[in-house]
Design a protein around this motif. Structure first.
Motif, mmCIF file in Angstrom:
data_model
loop_
_atom_site.group_PDB
_atom_site.id
_atom_site.type_symbol
_atom_site.label_atom_id
_atom_site.label_comp_id
_atom_site.label_asym_id
_atom_site.label_seq_id
_atom_site.Cartn_x
_atom_site.Cartn_y
_atom_site.Cartn_z
ATOM 1 N N VAL B 49 13.038 13.278 -21.891
ATOM 2 C CA VAL B 49 13.037 12.459 -23.102
ATOM 3 C C VAL B 49 14.472 12.119 -23.482
ATOM 4 O O VAL B 49 15.321 13.011 -23.566
ATOM 5 N N GLY B 50 14.752 10.851 -23.701
ATOM 6 C CA GLY B 50 16.076 10.425 -24.139
ATOM 7 C C GLY B 50 15.970 9.264 -25.084
ATOM 8 O O GLY B 50 14.875 8.765 -25.334
ATOM 9 N N PRO B 51 17.109 8.813 -25.614
ATOM 10 C CA PRO B 51 17.065 7.703 -26.577
ATOM 11 C C PRO B 51 16.540 6.409 -25.941
ATOM 12 O O PRO B 51 15.898 5.600 -26.625
ATOM 13 N N GLN B 52 16.811 6.204 -24.652
ATOM 14 C CA GLN B 52 16.381 4.951 -24.020
ATOM 15 C C GLN B 52 15.123 5.103 -23.186
ATOM 16 O O GLN B 52 14.466 4.124 -22.848
ATOM 17 N N ILE B 53 14.829 6.336 -22.798
ATOM 18 C CA ILE B 53 13.792 6.559 -21.803
ATOM 19 C C ILE B 53 12.944 7.784 -22.125
ATOM 20 O O ILE B 53 13.393 8.734 -22.745
ATOM 21 N N LYS B 54 11.698 7.736 -21.685
ATOM 22 C CA LYS B 54 10.927 8.972 -21.599
ATOM 23 C C LYS B 54 10.098 8.896 -20.329
ATOM 24 O O LYS B 54 9.712 7.807 -19.889
ATOM 25 N N GLY B 55 9.859 10.038 -19.739
ATOM 26 C CA GLY B 55 9.165 9.981 -18.472
ATOM 27 C C GLY B 55 8.869 11.340 -17.924
ATOM 28 O O GLY B 55 8.915 12.349 -18.640
ATOM 29 N N SER B 56 8.536 11.364 -16.646
ATOM 30 C CA SER B 56 8.182 12.622 -16.000
ATOM 31 C C SER B 56 8.535 12.546 -14.524
ATOM 32 O O SER B 56 8.573 11.473 -13.928
ATOM 33 N N PHE B 57 8.806 13.714 -13.975
ATOM 34 C CA PHE B 57 9.164 13.851 -12.565
ATOM 35 C C PHE B 57 8.286 14.939 -11.972
ATOM 36 O O PHE B 57 8.044 15.955 -12.612
ATOM 37 N N SER B 58 7.788 14.711 -10.763
ATOM 38 C CA SER B 58 7.061 15.782 -10.083
ATOM 39 C C SER B 58 7.450 15.826 -8.623
ATOM 40 O O SER B 58 7.837 14.807 -8.038
ATOM 41 N N ILE B 59 7.379 17.014 -8.070
ATOM 42 C CA ILE B 59 7.585 17.180 -6.637
ATOM 43 C C ILE B 59 6.496 18.098 -6.113
ATOM 44 O O ILE B 59 6.272 19.181 -6.654
ATOM 45 N N SER B 60 5.778 17.614 -5.089
ATOM 46 C CA SER B 60 4.638 18.342 -4.530
ATOM 47 C C SER B 60 4.919 18.686 -3.074
ATOM 48 O O SER B 60 5.399 17.846 -2.323
ATOM 49 N N PHE B 61 4.601 19.911 -2.696
ATOM 50 C CA PHE B 61 4.821 20.376 -1.331
ATOM 51 C C PHE B 61 3.510 20.821 -0.697
ATOM 52 O O PHE B 61 2.690 21.479 -1.356
ATOM 53 N N GLU B 62 3.356 20.537 0.584
ATOM 54 C CA GLU B 62 2.296 21.196 1.345
ATOM 55 C C GLU B 62 2.660 22.672 1.496
ATOM 56 O O GLU B 62 3.842 23.042 1.542
ATOM 57 N N GLU B 63 1.634 23.513 1.593
ATOM 58 C CA GLU B 63 1.846 24.965 1.610
ATOM 59 C C GLU B 63 2.846 25.403 2.685
ATOM 60 O O GLU B 63 3.778 26.175 2.426
ATOM 61 N N ASN B 64 2.664 24.891 3.881
ATOM 62 C CA ASN B 64 3.500 25.335 4.994
ATOM 63 C C ASN B 64 4.970 24.985 4.759
ATOM 64 O O ASN B 64 5.868 25.772 5.070
ATOM 65 N N LEU B 65 5.204 23.798 4.199
ATOM 66 C CA LEU B 65 6.587 23.387 3.916
ATOM 67 C C LEU B 65 7.187 24.244 2.803
ATOM 68 O O LEU B 65 8.336 24.692 2.908
ATOM 69 N N ALA B 66 6.415 24.510 1.751
ATOM 70 C CA ALA B 66 6.917 25.355 0.655
ATOM 71 C C ALA B 66 7.288 26.742 1.182
ATOM 72 O O ALA B 66 8.337 27.298 0.833
ATOM 73 N N CYS B 67 6.442 27.290 2.054
ATOM 74 C CA CYS B 67 6.717 28.628 2.605
ATOM 75 C C CYS B 67 7.959 28.602 3.498
ATOM 76 O O CYS B 67 8.764 29.542 3.498
ATOM 77 N N GLU B 68 8.133 27.508 4.242
ATOM 78 C CA GLU B 68 9.299 27.408 5.126
ATOM 79 C C GLU B 68 10.601 27.265 4.317
ATOM 80 O O GLU B 68 11.638 27.829 4.695
ATOM 81 N N ILE B 69 10.546 26.547 3.196
ATOM 82 C CA ILE B 69 11.737 26.445 2.329
ATOM 83 C C ILE B 69 12.096 27.834 1.799
ATOM 84 O O ILE B 69 13.260 28.241 1.798
ATOM 85 N N MET B 70 11.077 28.576 1.375
ATOM 86 C CA MET B 70 11.276 29.967 0.924
ATOM 87 C C MET B 70 11.935 30.802 2.018
ATOM 88 O O MET B 70 12.875 31.575 1.773
ATOM 89 N N ASN B 71 11.442 30.626 3.232
ATOM 90 C CA ASN B 71 11.985 31.349 4.385
ATOM 91 C C ASN B 71 13.455 31.015 4.598
ATOM 92 O O ASN B 71 14.299 31.903 4.764
ATOM 93 N N LYS B 72 13.777 29.726 4.521
ATOM 94 C CA LYS B 72 15.158 29.295 4.760
ATOM 95 C C LYS B 72 16.069 29.695 3.601
ATOM 96 O O LYS B 72 17.238 30.007 3.802
ATOM 97 N N MET B 73 15.541 29.679 2.387
ATOM 98 C CA MET B 73 16.378 30.016 1.228
ATOM 99 C C MET B 73 16.590 31.516 1.090
ATOM 100 O O MET B 73 17.669 31.980 0.760
ATOM 101 N N LEU B 74 15.526 32.294 1.339
ATOM 102 C CA LEU B 74 15.597 33.728 1.035
ATOM 103 C C LEU B 74 15.355 34.625 2.241
ATOM 104 O O LEU B 74 15.340 35.847 2.125
ATOM 105 N N GLY B 75 15.148 34.021 3.414
ATOM 106 C CA GLY B 75 14.945 34.831 4.606
ATOM 107 C C GLY B 75 13.648 35.616 4.589
ATOM 108 O O GLY B 75 13.558 36.707 5.169
ATOM 109 N N GLU B 76 12.655 35.039 3.948
ATOM 110 C CA GLU B 76 11.397 35.775 3.753
ATOM 111 C C GLU B 76 10.268 34.746 3.831
ATOM 112 O O GLU B 76 10.197 33.839 3.006
ATOM 113 N N LEU B 77 9.421 34.863 4.875
ATOM 114 C CA LEU B 77 8.365 33.868 5.092
ATOM 115 C C LEU B 77 7.042 34.366 4.511
ATOM 116 O O LEU B 77 6.417 35.259 5.080
ATOM 117 N N PRO B 78 6.626 33.803 3.371
ATOM 118 C CA PRO B 78 5.357 34.256 2.784
ATOM 119 C C PRO B 78 4.172 33.703 3.581
ATOM 120 O O PRO B 78 4.275 32.667 4.232
#
Lengths: 156, 156
Positions: B49-78
């Motif tokens: 929300v701002g003086p000129q704009i209001k809106g929304s942002f979303s980011i959606s991941f497939e399960e396998n990709l979300a788990c792989e990001i976790m693996n790469k970020m924290l060295g732990e593959l759920p």
């Protein structure tokens, strides 16, 4: 989070459903700690930002209850969650937050609303990520359950 | 919605994943009209929300990709999407929106961010309810797909 802050959302939800759909949802037990997740088949979500507060509000419905609200509001019972049901859930989200915004504004808590988002998918869960207080409250109806979740950071 | 407004989100996403997880997501074809829904197994959502704009942002991941990001970020593959993965998706949502906020603020578009919400549930869809422009963009990675959706009302 105190009752002064939460009640406007609960009252707005009950007002909206009573006026628009002649339906009464029975509030269950509110939980401040996150032992339970908000859960449903279709959810409306909206962000709120103001000088004293920022936060988020969500309302989740089980499929059967969402379809029954549609039936009561528009005289049309859908088989399942379709685009019209999603639009209705977005509208309910806007109306409930708008009602709470008005009440809270009169008490000196001003905020602006972001645009609503509707999530659809069997038995999804909603989790508000915030350092601040989170309140989850279940509602019961013969047609199904609903959950609202309210979360705020930085309440001065 | 013009490129000046959208690119900061795309760049922030690529920066965040490159820095935190040494991963590159390949952007697909952006769509301005809503022929396609953002879809995934875990999504981060935030209001703006701002003086000129209001809106929304979303980011959606497939399960396998979300788990792989976790693996790469924290060295732990759920094995599947758990609370840690949801927390990580909430953090990514905050970081991407924060990065875009900084770039857009320098261009004179100020907004404040609400608190992020994470949705978890197999193959859910996300739909931004707004009168304004909506952009959806798929991203591809060998581990799975991601979608971002950006939506704004009232851009002056």
């Amino acid at each position: 989070m105190n009752a002064e802050f939460v009640n406007p959302f609960l009252q707005a939800l009950q007002n909206v459903l009573s006026m628009m759909a002649q339906m009464e949802l029975k509030p269950g037990k509110a939980q401040l700690k996150k032992d339970e997740y908000a859960r449903g088949d279709v959810s409306g979500i909206i962000g709120m930002v103001g000088p004293q507060i920022k936060g988020s509000f969500s309302i989740s419905f089980e499929e059967n209850l969402a379809c029954e609200i549609m039936n009561k509001m528009l005289g049309e019972l859908p088989d399942s969650i379709n685009e019209d049901v999603c639009d209705m859930v977005g509208e309910i989200t806007n109306m409930v937050t708008g009602g709470a915004k008005k009440t809270l504004g009169e008490k000196g808590y001003d905020f602006d609303m972001a645009t609503p988002i509707v999530v659809s998918g069997k038995d999804h869960t909603i989790s508000h990520k915030s350092e601040g207080s989170k309140l989850i409250m279940p509602f019961n109806h013969v047609a199904g359950k609903a959950y609202i979740e309210i979360c705020f950071d930085k309440i001065n």
